[in-house]
Design a protein around this motif. Structure first.
Motif, PDB file in Angstrom:
ATOM      1  N   CYS A 293      -7.588  -3.534   4.200  1.00  0.00           N
ATOM      2  CA  CYS A 293      -6.964  -3.342   5.510  1.00  0.00           C
ATOM      3  C   CYS A 293      -7.030  -4.657   6.282  1.00  0.00           C
TER       4      CYS A 293
ATOM      5  N   CYS B  39       0.826  -1.210   0.000  1.00  0.00           N
ATOM      6  CA  CYS B  39       0.000   0.000   0.000  1.00  0.00           C
ATOM      7  C   CYS B  39       0.856   1.254   0.000  1.00  0.00           C
TER       8      CYS B  39
ATOM      9  N   CYS C 272      -1.593  -4.002   5.100  1.00  0.00           N
ATOM     10  CA  CYS C 272      -2.429  -3.398   4.067  1.00  0.00           C
ATOM     11  C   CYS C 272      -2.000  -3.947   2.715  1.00  0.00           C
TER      12      CYS C 272
ATOM     13  N   CYS D 260      -5.980   2.825   6.461  1.00  0.00           N
ATOM     14  CA  CYS D 260      -6.196   1.570   7.188  1.00  0.00           C
ATOM     15  C   CYS D 260      -5.970   1.759   8.685  1.00  0.00           C
TER      16      CYS D 260
END
Length: 218
Positions: free
Chosen positions: A116, A62, A84, A70
């Protein structure tokens, strides 16, 4: 993270360029970026013109804003963030004309799909099987509804692509929520299923931030 119709609706109604996820056509891919698994869907007639959906698949680490999102999402639900995973980007191209401006218009939007991995509770074996049956019983109708909204649900060798639950059923993901399911290329879906447990266990690379744009479009 959610794939509600808001992004598409904004694009169709305003004709303006909107971005979420990869930054649209702005920044160049980060050094070392590789092409994503890509699927281009046929043009779909929509009010005022037509729209084309192009799917790009990871998974990737991410980017910072996704990881921050998240952190907030997990905390708001009272759970610890373990990792994530940036699953995919959906790119929407629209062309047509606006009522307020009867002239040809082109627009685009990009939407990042990420998950998440909060320390969610899990379903029991019986609860998980019940959720899976709910998905099996409703997936044909779900695919038809998705096709009407985004373009033809992808098919490979005469078989529909699997539907991937962004929040997986085992961790109380909703079986038929349109915001929780995306079509996934079969080999990519296998990777998602293999990497999810690592993300929930807080393992690398999903526990750290990745580049802003980890792939190229070609």
């Amino acid at each position: 993270m959610k794939l509600a119709g808001a992004v598409v609706l904004l694009m169709v109604l305003t004709g303006s360029e909107t971005t979420q996820g990869t930054g649209g056509s702005g920044p160049s891919p980060s050094p070392g970026a590789r092409p994503a698994v890509k699927k281009e869907l046929p043009w779909l007639n929509v009010p005022g013109g037509r729209m084309k959906t192009t799917l790009f698949y990871g998974p990737w680490q991410c980017r910072r804003e996704f990881m921050n999102g998240c952190q907030q999402e997990c905390a708001s639900e009272g759970y610890k963030l373990m990792g994530c995973m940036w699953l995919a980007d959906f790119k929407f191209d629209w062309e047509g004309s606006l009522v307020v401006l009867p002239a040809p218009v082109k627009a685009g939007s990009r939407y990042g799909i990420y998950h998440c991995c909060c320390k969610f509770p899990t379903r029991t074996k019986a609860e998980n099987e019940a959720a899976r049956n709910e998905w099996r019983n409703g997936m044909r109708a779900f695919r038809n509804a998705w096709t009407e909204k985004f373009g033809e649900w992808p098919v490979e060798s005469g078989k529909a692509w699997p539907g991937h639950h962004i929040r997986d059923l085992w961790h109380w993901g909703a079986p038929l929520d349109g915001n929780n399911i995306i079509p996934a290329e079969p080999t990519v879906h296998d990777v998602f299923n293999r990497e999810y447990p690592k993300c929930y266990d807080g393992q690398a690379p999903w526990n750290s931030v990745g580049p802003n744009l980890p792939y190229t479009d070609n």
